[in-house]
Scaffold this active site. Structure first.
Site, mmCIF file in Angstrom:
data_model
loop_
_atom_site.group_PDB
_atom_site.id
_atom_site.type_symbol
_atom_site.label_atom_id
_atom_site.label_comp_id
_atom_site.label_asym_id
_atom_site.label_seq_id
_atom_site.Cartn_x
_atom_site.Cartn_y
_atom_site.Cartn_z
ATOM 1 N N HIS A 36 54.210 61.426 55.732
ATOM 2 C CA HIS A 36 55.391 61.229 54.880
ATOM 3 C C HIS A 36 55.092 60.229 53.759
ATOM 4 C CE1 HIS A 36 59.891 60.843 54.173
ATOM 5 N NE2 HIS A 36 59.444 59.719 53.617
ATOM 6 N N GLU A 83 54.564 58.065 60.711
ATOM 7 C CA GLU A 83 54.491 59.366 60.038
ATOM 8 C C GLU A 83 53.430 59.324 58.942
ATOM 9 O OE1 GLU A 83 58.239 60.858 58.645
ATOM 10 O OE2 GLU A 83 59.118 60.943 60.647
ATOM 11 N N ASP A 112 56.297 65.445 52.482
ATOM 12 C CA ASP A 112 55.487 65.560 53.690
ATOM 13 C C ASP A 112 54.285 66.407 53.315
ATOM 14 O OD1 ASP A 112 57.400 64.166 55.115
ATOM 15 O OD2 ASP A 112 58.394 65.976 55.871
ATOM 16 N N SER A 168 68.184 60.397 54.586
ATOM 17 C CA SER A 168 66.798 60.862 54.432
ATOM 18 C C SER A 168 66.277 60.647 53.017
ATOM 19 C CB SER A 168 66.701 62.352 54.764
ATOM 20 O OG SER A 168 65.406 62.827 54.455
ATOM 21 N N HIS A 189 64.125 62.386 51.790
ATOM 22 C CA HIS A 189 63.867 63.717 51.235
ATOM 23 C C HIS A 189 64.980 64.161 50.293
ATOM 24 C CE1 HIS A 189 60.119 64.847 53.269
ATOM 25 N NE2 HIS A 189 60.558 64.116 54.278
HETATM 26 ZN ZN LIG Z 1 59.212 63.269 55.632
#
Ligand SMILES: [Zn+2]
Length: 270
Positions: free
Chosen positions: A228, A225, A176, A167, A169
């Site tokens: 994101h 997304e 996000d 990820s 992240h």
């Molecule tokens: Zn994300």
């Protein structure tokens, strides 16, 4: 009369010579001015050539293989060390969906400062954004992914969430975002909201890219997304925006839609 004509002839000759000299002097002055002009214009032409033009974009400026790099490329085939935690996590001074003490309300300092600028600019355009989720540790990502697997199955989990280590992240460079009014939060329809549209148009100006685009799902391996954002810095974001490529395409890296048996391990110093 004879003498007078003789004198007159001399005067005429003198006048003629004087005019001839004057014409020659004028002509020579004129030529030298002309030469000065041409030589100065050719000098400035040379100066234009030697003045350094805007430096061209270098794809080697930062590493794509080092987890600490703002250009680190993380995907289904490229994995972060399980113990990697960004050094300078901080909570941006913007609207947050959770307490500023919460781990996922943090970002790397550079991304945090850039996000503050982005949110301020959106606000000036009448749009209110908030951070929904930022940094996620390896352990947190592991439980998020497992949660999706147990609730919706592995196929769904893999298209909407990342396995631990895969990820963005975990880099502290992904954010996000959502509208402060909560509409379409973490849903595809966010892309049709004024906030989502503003981000698609303007995020790159603040160093962010929309990482998982609608027309790139076959390359990124993730659903669209629009919320994101990935911080990559202003220079790269502008290039990506201009070329309309994924990070992988831009850096000539393989695109993964599934998890390979042996992924590439990102490592500090690489
Ligand atoms: Zn994300």
């Amino acid at each position: 009369m004879h003498l007078a004509w003789h004198v007159t002839r001399k005067i005429l000759l003198f006048v003629f010579l004087a005019i001839a000299v004057a014409v020659i002097v004028w002509w020579r002055n004129d030529r030298s001015e002309f030469n000065q002009q041409t030589s100065s214009s050719s000098q400035s032409a040379i100066q234009v050539k030697t003045t350094p033009t805007q430096t061209s974009f270098s794809k080697k400026q930062y590493s794509v293989n080092d987890p600490t790099s703002i250009w680190a490329v993380v995907n289904k085939g490229r994995v972060l060390p399980s113990d990697y935690i960004p050094a300078n996590l901080t909570s941006p001074s913007i609207d947050l969906s959770d307490s500023s003490a919460a781990d996922n309300m943090h970002l790397q300092a550079s991304a945090s400062a850039a996000l503050e600028k982005l949110v301020t600019a959106a606000k000036a355009d009448g749009l209110k954004l908030m951070l929904v989720s930022g940094y996620r540790s390896y352990a947190t990502q592991s439980s998020v992914y497992s949660g999706y697997v147990s609730s919706s199955g592995q196929a769904f989990a893999d298209s909407t969430s990342a396995r631990a280590g895969h990820s963005e992240h975990q880099t502290g460079l992904a954010a996000d975002l959502g509208a402060l009014n909560g509409l379409c939060q973490l849903e595809k329809c966010f892309g049709d909201t004024p906030e989502g549209k503003w981000l698609a148009t303007n995020a790159y100006k603040y160093g962010f890219i929309i990482r998982y685009q609608k027309n790139k799902t076959a390359l990124t391996g993730y659903d669209y997304e629009p919320w994101h954002l990935r911080y990559v810095g202003g220079e790269l974001a502008a290039e990506i925006n201009k070329t309309d490529q994924t990070l992988e395409q831009f850096f000539d890296l393989p695109s993964y839609t599934g998890y390979p048996a042996n992924g590439y391990q990102l490592k500090a110093g690489n």
